[in-house]
Design a protein around this motif. Structure first.
Motif, PDB file in Angstrom:
ATOM      1  N   ARG A  17      32.136  49.758  35.991  1.00 62.55           N
ATOM      2  CA  ARG A  17      32.518  49.206  37.305  1.00 62.55           C
ATOM      3  C   ARG A  17      34.031  49.224  37.486  1.00 62.55           C
ATOM      4  NH1 ARG A  17      29.331  43.773  37.178  1.00 62.55           N
ATOM      5  NH2 ARG A  17      27.439  44.669  36.382  1.00 62.55           N
ATOM      6  N   GLY A  18      34.745  48.839  36.417  1.00 65.49           N
ATOM      7  CA  GLY A  18      36.203  48.816  36.492  1.00 65.49           C
ATOM      8  C   GLY A  18      36.801  50.200  36.675  1.00 65.49           C
ATOM      9  N   VAL A  19      36.287  51.165  35.936  1.00 66.78           N
ATOM     10  CA  VAL A  19      36.792  52.533  36.065  1.00 66.78           C
ATOM     11  C   VAL A  19      36.503  53.064  37.470  1.00 66.78           C
ATOM     12  CG1 VAL A  19      36.560  54.905  35.213  1.00 66.78           C
ATOM     13  CG2 VAL A  19      36.686  53.004  33.588  1.00 66.78           C
ATOM     14  N   ALA A  20      35.298  52.823  37.966  1.00 68.81           N
ATOM     15  CA  ALA A  20      34.947  53.279  39.315  1.00 68.81           C
ATOM     16  C   ALA A  20      35.834  52.624  40.371  1.00 68.81           C
ATOM     17  CB  ALA A  20      33.477  52.993  39.611  1.00 68.81           C
ATOM     18  N   GLY A  21      36.197  51.358  40.165  1.00 67.56           N
ATOM     19  CA  GLY A  21      37.008  50.633  41.136  1.00 67.56           C
ATOM     20  C   GLY A  21      38.500  50.733  40.893  1.00 67.56           C
ATOM     21  N   GLY A  22      38.915  51.369  39.797  1.00 66.23           N
ATOM     22  CA  GLY A  22      40.338  51.529  39.513  1.00 66.23           C
ATOM     23  C   GLY A  22      41.014  50.250  39.049  1.00 66.23           C
ATOM     24  N   PHE A  23      40.290  49.393  38.326  1.00 62.16           N
ATOM     25  CA  PHE A  23      40.877  48.129  37.875  1.00 62.16           C
ATOM     26  C   PHE A  23      40.423  47.777  36.462  1.00 62.16           C
ATOM     27  CE2 PHE A  23      36.876  46.893  39.903  1.00 62.16           C
ATOM     28  CZ  PHE A  23      36.316  46.036  38.974  1.00 62.16           C
ATOM     29  N   ALA A  24      41.129  46.810  35.880  1.00 61.38           N
ATOM     30  CA  ALA A  24      40.735  46.201  34.607  1.00 61.38           C
ATOM     31  C   ALA A  24      40.629  44.706  34.841  1.00 61.38           C
ATOM     32  CB  ALA A  24      41.760  46.483  33.518  1.00 61.38           C
ATOM     33  N   GLN A  25      39.650  44.126  34.210  1.00 65.19           N
ATOM     34  CA  GLN A  25      39.413  42.680  34.279  1.00 65.19           C
ATOM     35  C   GLN A  25      39.023  42.253  32.870  1.00 65.19           C
ATOM     36  OE1 GLN A  25      36.744  41.436  37.464  1.00 65.19           O
ATOM     37  NE2 GLN A  25      35.617  40.205  35.985  1.00 65.19           N
ATOM     38  N   VAL A  26      39.597  41.174  32.372  1.00 63.69           N
ATOM     39  CA  VAL A  26      39.300  40.708  31.022  1.00 63.69           C
ATOM     40  C   VAL A  26      39.041  39.209  31.019  1.00 63.69           C
ATOM     41  CG1 VAL A  26      40.636  42.539  29.892  1.00 63.69           C
ATOM     42  CG2 VAL A  26      41.743  40.376  30.442  1.00 63.69           C
ATOM     43  N   ASN A  27      38.464  38.737  29.928  1.00 58.50           N
ATOM     44  CA  ASN A  27      38.253  37.301  29.701  1.00 58.50           C
ATOM     45  C   ASN A  27      37.615  36.607  30.898  1.00 58.50           C
ATOM     46  OD1 ASN A  27      39.824  38.200  27.576  1.00 58.50           O
ATOM     47  ND2 ASN A  27      40.884  36.278  27.338  1.00 58.50           N
ATOM     48  N   HIS A  28      36.537  37.168  31.387  1.00 60.18           N
ATOM     49  CA  HIS A  28      35.768  36.580  32.491  1.00 60.18           C
ATOM     50  C   HIS A  28      36.622  36.353  33.731  1.00 60.18           C
ATOM     51  CE1 HIS A  28      32.578  36.100  29.596  1.00 60.18           C
ATOM     52  NE2 HIS A  28      33.436  35.509  28.793  1.00 60.18           N
ATOM     53  N   GLY A  29      37.554  37.276  33.983  1.00 59.13           N
ATOM     54  CA  GLY A  29      38.362  37.218  35.195  1.00 59.13           C
ATOM     55  C   GLY A  29      39.584  36.323  35.112  1.00 59.13           C
ATOM     56  N   ALA A  30      40.013  35.959  33.905  1.00 60.01           N
ATOM     57  CA  ALA A  30      41.183  35.089  33.741  1.00 60.01           C
ATOM     58  C   ALA A  30      42.465  35.800  34.179  1.00 60.01           C
ATOM     59  CB  ALA A  30      41.309  34.646  32.291  1.00 60.01           C
ATOM     60  N   ARG A  31      43.388  35.029  34.730  1.00 59.79           N
ATOM     61  CA  ARG A  31      44.646  35.583  35.226  1.00 59.79           C
ATOM     62  C   ARG A  31      45.703  35.726  34.121  1.00 59.79           C
ATOM     63  NH1 ARG A  31      48.013  33.598  40.504  1.00 59.79           N
ATOM     64  NH2 ARG A  31      49.610  35.189  40.348  1.00 59.79           N
ATOM     65  N   ALA A  32      45.837  34.732  33.273  1.00 60.19           N
ATOM     66  CA  ALA A  32      46.926  34.683  32.286  1.00 60.19           C
ATOM     67  C   ALA A  32      47.017  35.920  31.394  1.00 60.19           C
ATOM     68  CB  ALA A  32      46.819  33.417  31.444  1.00 60.19           C
ATOM     69  N   PRO A  33      45.912  36.432  30.840  1.00 64.36           N
ATOM     70  CA  PRO A  33      46.055  37.626  29.989  1.00 64.36           C
ATOM     71  C   PRO A  33      46.596  38.834  30.741  1.00 64.36           C
ATOM     72  CG  PRO A  33      43.866  36.655  29.733  1.00 64.36           C
ATOM     73  CD  PRO A  33      44.536  35.951  30.865  1.00 64.36           C
ATOM     74  N   LEU A  34      46.225  38.965  32.002  1.00 60.83           N
ATOM     75  CA  LEU A  34      46.685  40.096  32.805  1.00 60.83           C
ATOM     76  C   LEU A  34      48.171  40.001  33.130  1.00 60.83           C
ATOM     77  CD1 LEU A  34      43.671  40.355  35.268  1.00 60.83           C
ATOM     78  CD2 LEU A  34      44.081  41.730  33.214  1.00 60.83           C
ATOM     79  N   GLU A  35      48.681  38.786  33.230  1.00 59.61           N
ATOM     80  CA  GLU A  35      50.092  38.595  33.556  1.00 59.61           C
ATOM     81  C   GLU A  35      51.014  38.996  32.411  1.00 59.61           C
ATOM     82  OE1 GLU A  35      49.981  34.482  34.852  1.00 59.61           O
ATOM     83  OE2 GLU A  35      50.069  35.153  36.951  1.00 59.61           O
ATOM     84  N   ARG A  36      50.488  39.081  31.200  1.00 56.88           N
ATOM     85  CA  ARG A  36      51.303  39.496  30.049  1.00 56.88           C
ATOM     86  C   ARG A  36      51.581  40.995  30.076  1.00 56.88           C
ATOM     87  NH1 ARG A  36      47.591  36.835  25.684  1.00 56.88           N
ATOM     88  NH2 ARG A  36      47.600  38.987  24.983  1.00 56.88           N
ATOM     89  N   MET A  37      50.816  41.730  30.854  1.00 54.16           N
ATOM     90  CA  MET A  37      50.936  43.190  30.900  1.00 54.16           C
ATOM     91  C   MET A  37      51.987  43.624  31.912  1.00 54.16           C
ATOM     92  SD  MET A  37      46.935  44.116  31.055  1.00 54.16           S
ATOM     93  CE  MET A  37      45.769  43.286  30.008  1.00 54.16           C
ATOM     94  N   GLY A  38      52.574  44.783  31.641  1.00 54.70           N
ATOM     95  CA  GLY A  38      53.577  45.320  32.548  1.00 54.70           C
ATOM     96  C   GLY A  38      53.146  46.643  33.145  1.00 54.70           C
ATOM     97  N   PRO A  39      53.849  47.089  34.187  1.00 53.83           N
ATOM     98  CA  PRO A  39      53.532  48.388  34.785  1.00 53.83           C
ATOM     99  C   PRO A  39      53.707  49.496  33.751  1.00 53.83           C
ATOM    100  CG  PRO A  39      55.516  47.440  35.774  1.00 53.83           C
ATOM    101  CD  PRO A  39      54.988  46.439  34.807  1.00 53.83           C
ATOM    102  N   SER A  40      52.810  50.444  33.756  1.00 53.71           N
ATOM    103  CA  SER A  40      52.795  51.595  32.852  1.00 53.71           C
ATOM    104  C   SER A  40      52.342  51.275  31.434  1.00 53.71           C
ATOM    105  CB  SER A  40      54.147  52.305  32.804  1.00 53.71           C
ATOM    106  OG  SER A  40      54.477  52.795  34.080  1.00 53.71           O
ATOM    107  N   ASP A  41      51.971  50.021  31.162  1.00 48.94           N
ATOM    108  CA  ASP A  41      51.419  49.698  29.846  1.00 48.94           C
ATOM    109  C   ASP A  41      50.131  50.490  29.642  1.00 48.94           C
ATOM    110  OD1 ASP A  41      53.425  47.878  29.340  1.00 48.94           O
ATOM    111  OD2 ASP A  41      52.129  46.114  29.270  1.00 48.94           O
ATOM    112  N   GLY A  42      49.855  50.854  28.404  1.00 49.68           N
ATOM    113  CA  GLY A  42      48.622  51.537  28.077  1.00 49.68           C
ATOM    114  C   GLY A  42      47.487  50.541  27.955  1.00 49.68           C
ATOM    115  N   PHE A  43      46.281  50.958  28.336  1.00 53.40           N
ATOM    116  CA  PHE A  43      45.130  50.058  28.297  1.00 53.40           C
ATOM    117  C   PHE A  43      43.888  50.812  27.820  1.00 53.40           C
ATOM    118  CE2 PHE A  43      41.649  47.465  29.729  1.00 53.40           C
ATOM    119  CZ  PHE A  43      42.122  46.176  29.539  1.00 53.40           C
ATOM    120  N   VAL A  44      43.170  50.211  26.893  1.00 57.33           N
ATOM    121  CA  VAL A  44      41.939  50.775  26.348  1.00 57.33           C
ATOM    122  C   VAL A  44      40.851  49.720  26.444  1.00 57.33           C
ATOM    123  CG1 VAL A  44      40.794  51.604  24.241  1.00 57.33           C
ATOM    124  CG2 VAL A  44      43.167  52.208  24.671  1.00 57.33           C
ATOM    125  N   PHE A  45      39.646  50.139  26.783  1.00 57.00           N
ATOM    126  CA  PHE A  45      38.495  49.243  26.713  1.00 57.00           C
ATOM    127  C   PHE A  45      37.668  49.589  25.485  1.00 57.00           C
ATOM    128  CE2 PHE A  45      38.281  47.987  31.385  1.00 57.00           C
ATOM    129  CZ  PHE A  45      38.434  46.629  31.121  1.00 57.00           C
TER     130      PHE A  45
END
Length: 178
Positions: A17-45
């Motif tokens: 779903r995330g790949v199809a929608g062009g997004f990443a979501q973690v920890n049941h939709g929590a905001r704080a973990p996503l805020e630690r990331m920066g633009p151009s950071d690498g991401f793996v599921f």
């Protein structure tokens, strides 16, 4: 700001779903973990299972780069069906590699910094999001890149000639996006 690398732990059906929608979501939709990331950071599921109650999978299932610095909240769509219809998860936009092919973690265990010499390497994944070294990100990304005609563990057929159900989904998903 230096580029960092992240590994999110999510069931495969949610990764699709995330790949199809062009997004990443973690920890049941929590905001704080996503805020630690920066633009151009690498991401793996990494997907331990196909779905919440599905078969074990234990594969890296998607790779990409964070598209921008914005953390946004989803406000509409079929995925917003919480018990009270009020599930509003936080997300990050990701430029996914749509040609990536899922690959099992087991052959990489001795080579990855976060798993090497760690008998209980999976325990740390319970956090839902961990930071990776550049070495680990590049090794995983290289394994997820598919070479035409290459027979890989993630696309190899079972003894009966069939593929694992998640491999069907990954292959069909990637083909549909081309």
């Amino acid at each position: 700001m230096a580029i960092r690398y992240w590994l999110g732990v999510v069931h495969h059906d949610h990764v699709l779903r995330g790949v199809a929608g062009g997004f990443a979501q973690v920890n049941h939709g929590a905001r704080a973990p996503l805020e630690r990331m920066g633009p151009s950071d690498g991401f793996v599921f990494y997907s331990p299972r196909e779905s919440f109650d599905g078969e074990p999978l234990k594969q890296f299932t998607a790779v990409g780069r964070l598209a921008d610095a914005e953390v946004f909240q989803a406000t509409q769509g079929p995925q917003m069906r919480g018990p009270a219809g009020d599930f509003l998860p936080w997300r990050r936009r990701v430029d996914w590699d749509h040609d990536a092919v899922a690959t099992p973690i087991r052959p990489l265990l001795p080579s990855l910094d976060f798993t090497r010499d760690k008998r209980d390497w999976g325990y740390q994944l319970r956090a839902g999001l961990i930071e990776l070294t550049r070495h680990d990100f590049e090794l995983i990304r290289d394994q997820l890149r598919h070479t035409p005609g290459e027979q890989r563990p993630s696309t190899a057929r079972r003894a009966d000639g069939s593929r694992h159900p998640a491999q069907h989904a990954t292959i069909a998903f990637a083909a549909g996006l081309r």
